[in-house]
Scaffold this motif. Structure first.
Motif, PDB file in Angstrom:
ATOM      1  N   CYS A 189      -7.534   4.632 -12.590  1.00  0.00           N
ATOM      2  CA  CYS A 189      -8.309   4.489 -11.306  1.00  0.00           C
ATOM      3  C   CYS A 189      -7.404   5.254 -10.215  1.00  0.00           C
ATOM      4  N   HIS A 190      -7.852   5.973  -9.468  1.00  0.00           N
ATOM      5  CA  HIS A 190      -7.186   6.626  -8.384  1.00  0.00           C
ATOM      6  C   HIS A 190      -7.724   6.542  -6.985  1.00  0.00           C
ATOM      7  N   ARG A 191      -8.313   5.618  -6.642  1.00  0.00           N
ATOM      8  CA  ARG A 191      -8.779   5.093  -5.261  1.00  0.00           C
ATOM      9  C   ARG A 191      -7.777   4.757  -4.531  1.00  0.00           C
ATOM     10  N   PRO A 192      -7.676   5.647  -3.392  1.00  0.00           N
ATOM     11  CA  PRO A 192      -6.588   5.555  -2.466  1.00  0.00           C
ATOM     12  C   PRO A 192      -6.088   4.015  -1.771  1.00  0.00           C
ATOM     13  N   ALA A 193      -5.030   3.801  -1.649  1.00  0.00           N
ATOM     14  CA  ALA A 193      -4.345   2.480  -1.402  1.00  0.00           C
ATOM     15  C   ALA A 193      -5.079   2.040  -0.060  1.00  0.00           C
ATOM     16  N   HIS A 194      -5.723   2.901   0.933  1.00  0.00           N
ATOM     17  CA  HIS A 194      -6.208   2.353   1.992  1.00  0.00           C
ATOM     18  C   HIS A 194      -7.724   1.396   1.881  1.00  0.00           C
ATOM     19  N   PHE A 195      -8.249   1.770   0.560  1.00  0.00           N
ATOM     20  CA  PHE A 195      -9.392   1.162  -0.011  1.00  0.00           C
ATOM     21  C   PHE A 195      -9.207  -0.018  -0.900  1.00  0.00           C
ATOM     22  N   VAL A 196      -7.695  -0.474  -1.086  1.00  0.00           N
ATOM     23  CA  VAL A 196      -7.526  -1.445  -2.007  1.00  0.00           C
ATOM     24  C   VAL A 196      -7.399  -2.951  -1.399  1.00  0.00           C
TER      25      VAL A 196
ATOM     26  N   LYS B 177       0.756  -1.291  -0.026  1.00  0.00           N
ATOM     27  CA  LYS B 177       0.016  -0.107  -0.046  1.00  0.00           C
ATOM     28  C   LYS B 177       0.842   1.305  -0.106  1.00  0.00           C
ATOM     29  N   VAL B 178       2.076   1.200   0.602  1.00  0.00           N
ATOM     30  CA  VAL B 178       3.017   2.293   0.508  1.00  0.00           C
ATOM     31  C   VAL B 178       3.431   2.358  -1.238  1.00  0.00           C
ATOM     32  N   ARG B 179       3.989   1.306  -1.635  1.00  0.00           N
ATOM     33  CA  ARG B 179       4.291   1.399  -2.998  1.00  0.00           C
ATOM     34  C   ARG B 179       3.081   1.895  -3.913  1.00  0.00           C
ATOM     35  N   ASP B 180       1.990   1.045  -3.806  1.00  0.00           N
ATOM     36  CA  ASP B 180       1.161   1.327  -4.804  1.00  0.00           C
ATOM     37  C   ASP B 180       0.157   2.338  -4.576  1.00  0.00           C
ATOM     38  N   ARG B 181       0.238   3.258  -3.607  1.00  0.00           N
ATOM     39  CA  ARG B 181      -0.315   4.537  -3.089  1.00  0.00           C
ATOM     40  C   ARG B 181      -1.923   4.678  -3.461  1.00  0.00           C
ATOM     41  N   GLU B 182      -2.351   4.023  -4.592  1.00  0.00           N
ATOM     42  CA  GLU B 182      -3.703   3.865  -5.291  1.00  0.00           C
ATOM     43  C   GLU B 182      -3.813   2.654  -5.997  1.00  0.00           C
TER      44      GLU B 182
END
Length: 77
Positions: free
Chosen positions: A13-20, A2-7
């Motif tokens: 698609c720009h959904r933030p990493a904390h939702f992936v 989630k740090v690497r992929d930030r979204e």
């Protein structure tokens, strides 16, 4: 991841990493490793898309994601 992929890694698609969801590029059932070289962050919608027949996802050594659609179009992220 989630740090690497930030979204979400799906192009545009720009959904933030904390939702992936973290997902294996090479499925675990096909001997895909559970490590940073084989995991990507995808929002729930694109995670489901990845598992739809005809879609292909490939992560290169440089961590660039190549997505091929059922119609043969390829996108990179």
């Amino acid at each position: 991841m989630k740090v690497r992929d930030r979204e979400c890694r799906f192009p545009t698609c720009h959904r933030p990493a904390h939702f992936v969801d973290l997902d294996h590029v090479i499925p675990y059932q096909r001997n895909g490793d559970t490590n940073t070289g084989n995991l990507i962050g995808l929002c729930r919608r694109h995670h489901r898309t990845k598992h739809t027949p005809g879609w292909r996802f490939h992560l290169t050594d440089t961590r660039q994601l190549h997505i091929t659609t059922p119609t043969g179009h390829t996108y990179r992220s």
